[in-house]
Design an enzyme around this catalytic site. Structure first.
Site, PDB file in Angstrom:
ATOM      1  N   LYS A  15      -6.673 -28.030 -40.296  1.00 48.28           N
ATOM      2  CA  LYS A  15      -5.467 -27.226 -40.059  1.00 48.28           C
ATOM      3  C   LYS A  15      -4.214 -27.809 -40.720  1.00 48.28           C
ATOM      4  O   LYS A  15      -3.486 -27.092 -41.402  1.00 48.28           O
ATOM      5  CB  LYS A  15      -5.263 -27.094 -38.548  1.00 48.28           C
ATOM      6  CG  LYS A  15      -4.013 -26.364 -38.131  1.00 48.28           C
ATOM      7  CD  LYS A  15      -4.034 -26.113 -36.629  1.00 48.28           C
ATOM      8  CE  LYS A  15      -4.006 -27.392 -35.813  1.00 48.28           C
ATOM      9  NZ  LYS A  15      -2.646 -27.947 -35.608  1.00 48.28           N
ATOM     10  N   ARG A  88       1.204 -23.467 -28.473  1.00 51.31           N
ATOM     11  CA  ARG A  88      -0.084 -23.820 -27.894  1.00 51.31           C
ATOM     12  C   ARG A  88      -0.380 -22.993 -26.643  1.00 51.31           C
ATOM     13  O   ARG A  88      -1.508 -22.978 -26.168  1.00 51.31           O
ATOM     14  CB  ARG A  88      -0.095 -25.299 -27.486  1.00 51.31           C
ATOM     15  CG  ARG A  88      -0.373 -26.237 -28.623  1.00 51.31           C
ATOM     16  CD  ARG A  88      -0.560 -27.652 -28.081  1.00 51.31           C
ATOM     17  NE  ARG A  88      -0.340 -28.644 -29.109  1.00 51.31           N
ATOM     18  CZ  ARG A  88      -1.249 -29.019 -30.004  1.00 51.31           C
ATOM     19  NH1 ARG A  88      -2.452 -28.495 -29.962  1.00 51.31           N
ATOM     20  NH2 ARG A  88      -0.967 -29.908 -30.911  1.00 51.31           N
ATOM     21  N   ARG A 122     -11.696 -39.330 -40.219  1.00 46.15           N
ATOM     22  CA  ARG A 122     -10.255 -39.035 -40.171  1.00 46.15           C
ATOM     23  C   ARG A 122      -9.407 -40.298 -40.174  1.00 46.15           C
ATOM     24  O   ARG A 122      -9.708 -41.260 -39.471  1.00 46.15           O
ATOM     25  CB  ARG A 122      -9.933 -38.221 -38.911  1.00 46.15           C
ATOM     26  CG  ARG A 122     -10.187 -36.748 -39.077  1.00 46.15           C
ATOM     27  CD  ARG A 122     -10.024 -36.022 -37.776  1.00 46.15           C
ATOM     28  NE  ARG A 122      -8.820 -36.451 -37.065  1.00 46.15           N
ATOM     29  CZ  ARG A 122      -7.972 -35.626 -36.484  1.00 46.15           C
ATOM     30  NH1 ARG A 122      -8.184 -34.333 -36.516  1.00 46.15           N
ATOM     31  NH2 ARG A 122      -6.928 -36.084 -35.841  1.00 46.15           N
ATOM     32  N   ARG A 154      -7.653 -42.962 -35.292  1.00 45.04           N
ATOM     33  CA  ARG A 154      -7.190 -42.831 -33.909  1.00 45.04           C
ATOM     34  C   ARG A 154      -8.256 -43.340 -32.957  1.00 45.04           C
ATOM     35  O   ARG A 154      -9.435 -43.045 -33.120  1.00 45.04           O
ATOM     36  CB  ARG A 154      -6.887 -41.365 -33.603  1.00 45.04           C
ATOM     37  CG  ARG A 154      -5.622 -40.872 -34.278  1.00 45.04           C
ATOM     38  CD  ARG A 154      -5.509 -39.376 -34.170  1.00 45.04           C
ATOM     39  NE  ARG A 154      -5.811 -38.928 -32.806  1.00 45.04           N
ATOM     40  CZ  ARG A 154      -5.252 -37.852 -32.255  1.00 45.04           C
ATOM     41  NH1 ARG A 154      -4.394 -37.135 -32.942  1.00 45.04           N
ATOM     42  NH2 ARG A 154      -5.569 -37.497 -31.045  1.00 45.04           N
ATOM     43  N   ARG A 165     -11.570 -32.242 -26.173  1.00 41.99           N
ATOM     44  CA  ARG A 165     -10.429 -31.579 -26.808  1.00 41.99           C
ATOM     45  C   ARG A 165     -10.804 -30.192 -27.313  1.00 41.99           C
ATOM     46  O   ARG A 165      -9.992 -29.271 -27.271  1.00 41.99           O
ATOM     47  CB  ARG A 165      -9.874 -32.440 -27.955  1.00 41.99           C
ATOM     48  CG  ARG A 165      -9.262 -33.754 -27.492  1.00 41.99           C
ATOM     49  CD  ARG A 165      -8.236 -34.296 -28.481  1.00 41.99           C
ATOM     50  NE  ARG A 165      -8.784 -34.589 -29.793  1.00 41.99           N
ATOM     51  CZ  ARG A 165      -9.180 -35.789 -30.195  1.00 41.99           C
ATOM     52  NH1 ARG A 165      -9.107 -36.823 -29.380  1.00 41.99           N
ATOM     53  NH2 ARG A 165      -9.644 -35.977 -31.401  1.00 41.99           N
TER      54      ARG A 165
END
Ligand SMILES: [Zn+2]
Length: 209
Positions: A15, A88, A122, A154, A165
Site C-alpha cells: 500500500k 481507518r 520488510r 519491526r 493485524r
C-alpha cells in the site's frame, strides 16, 4: 478541484509503495498517516506533544487530533492527495465527507498467506520509508535511499502478529468499503509492484472515461 484518492490495503499489500508511486504519477501529495504522526511527534509541536501523551500511554491517538492534522495536510495538497492509513474507521470517513470530496478509493487485496510471506522481508528507516529485501530493495543494502539512515525490521513482524493485524484490518475495512460503495476500485495486490501500479493506473483511467 483537487482529486483526493484513498488507498486501502492490509499490511504487506504494498500500500505505501503504491501510494508513493501513484502520488508521483498524478503529481498528488502522498499523505501517510503513520509517517505524519511520527513527524508531528518528532517536531515537538503542541499537537505532537498531545499525540505523544496518548501514544506513551499505549492508547490510540484520538480522532480530534488526527483529524486536525489531516485537514492541515489536505490544505497543503492543492493538486490532490493520496491518503494512506486514513481513514481507518467510519467515524473518520464521515469526518472526511464533511470536508472534502473523495474521488476514488483503491482497495488492494492479497491473501493472508501472501501477507505472511512478504512480512519476513520488510524493512523501514526511522523516518518511515519502506523497503522489502526482495520486492523493493534499497540501492545500498540495509540503508534508506532517501536519507541514508539504517533500515530495521519491526519487532512485531511475526506470522502470529500479522494474522492478528489482518483480522483487525478485515474487521475495520469492510465497513469502509461499504461506506464508499461505487467509489471503490478493487485491485489484486498479488503481482509485482510495477504490475500492480499499472493495474491501478488502468483502473483510474477507465473510471475517468
Ligand atoms: Zn528514509
Amino acid at each position: 478541484m483537487a482529486q483526493h484518492i484513498i488507498i486501502l490495503g492490509p499490511q504487506a499489500s504494498g500500500k505505501g509503495t503504491q501510494a508513493e508511486m501513484l502520488a508521483h504519477e498524478l503529481n498528488h501529495r502522498h499523505i501517510s498517516m503513520g509517517e505524519k504522526l511520527r513527524e508531528e511527534v518528532a517536531s515537538g509541536s503542541k499537537l505532537g506533544q498531545m499525540m505523544k501523551a496518548h501514544m506513551d500511554n499505549g492508547e490510540l491517538v484520538p480522532d480530534d487530533l488526527t483529524n486536525k492534522m489531516i485537514l492541515r495536510e489536505l490544505e497543503r495538497s492543492p493538486n490532490g492527495a493520496i491518503l494512506d492509513g486514513f481513514p481507518r474507521t467510519i467515524a473518520q470517513a464521515k469526518f472526511l465527507d464533511d470536508h472534502i470530496e473523495i474521488a476514488h478509493v483503491i482497495a488492494l487485496t492479497i491473501s493472508d498467506k501472501t501477507a505472511v510471506e512478504r512480512i519476513g522481508g520488510r524493512r523501514e528507516c526511522p523516518k518511515g520509508h519502506n523497503y522489502h529485501t526482495k520486492y523493493n530493495p534499497p540501492k545500498k543494502p540495509g540503508f534508506c535511499d532517501t536519507d541514508g539512515l539504517p533500515l530495521r525490521q519491526r519487532s512485531d513482524d511475526t506470522p502470529a502478529t500479522i494474522m492478528k493485524r489482518l483480522a483487525l484490518y478485515h474487521e475495520q475495512t469492510e465497513p469502509l468499503i461499504a461506506h464508499y460503495k461505487s467509489k471503490v476500485i478493487s485491485i489484486n495486490g498479488e503481482p509485482s509492484i510495477p504490475e500492480v501500479h499499472l493495474a491501478v493506473l488502468k483502473a483510474l483511467h477507465h473510471r475517468k472515461r
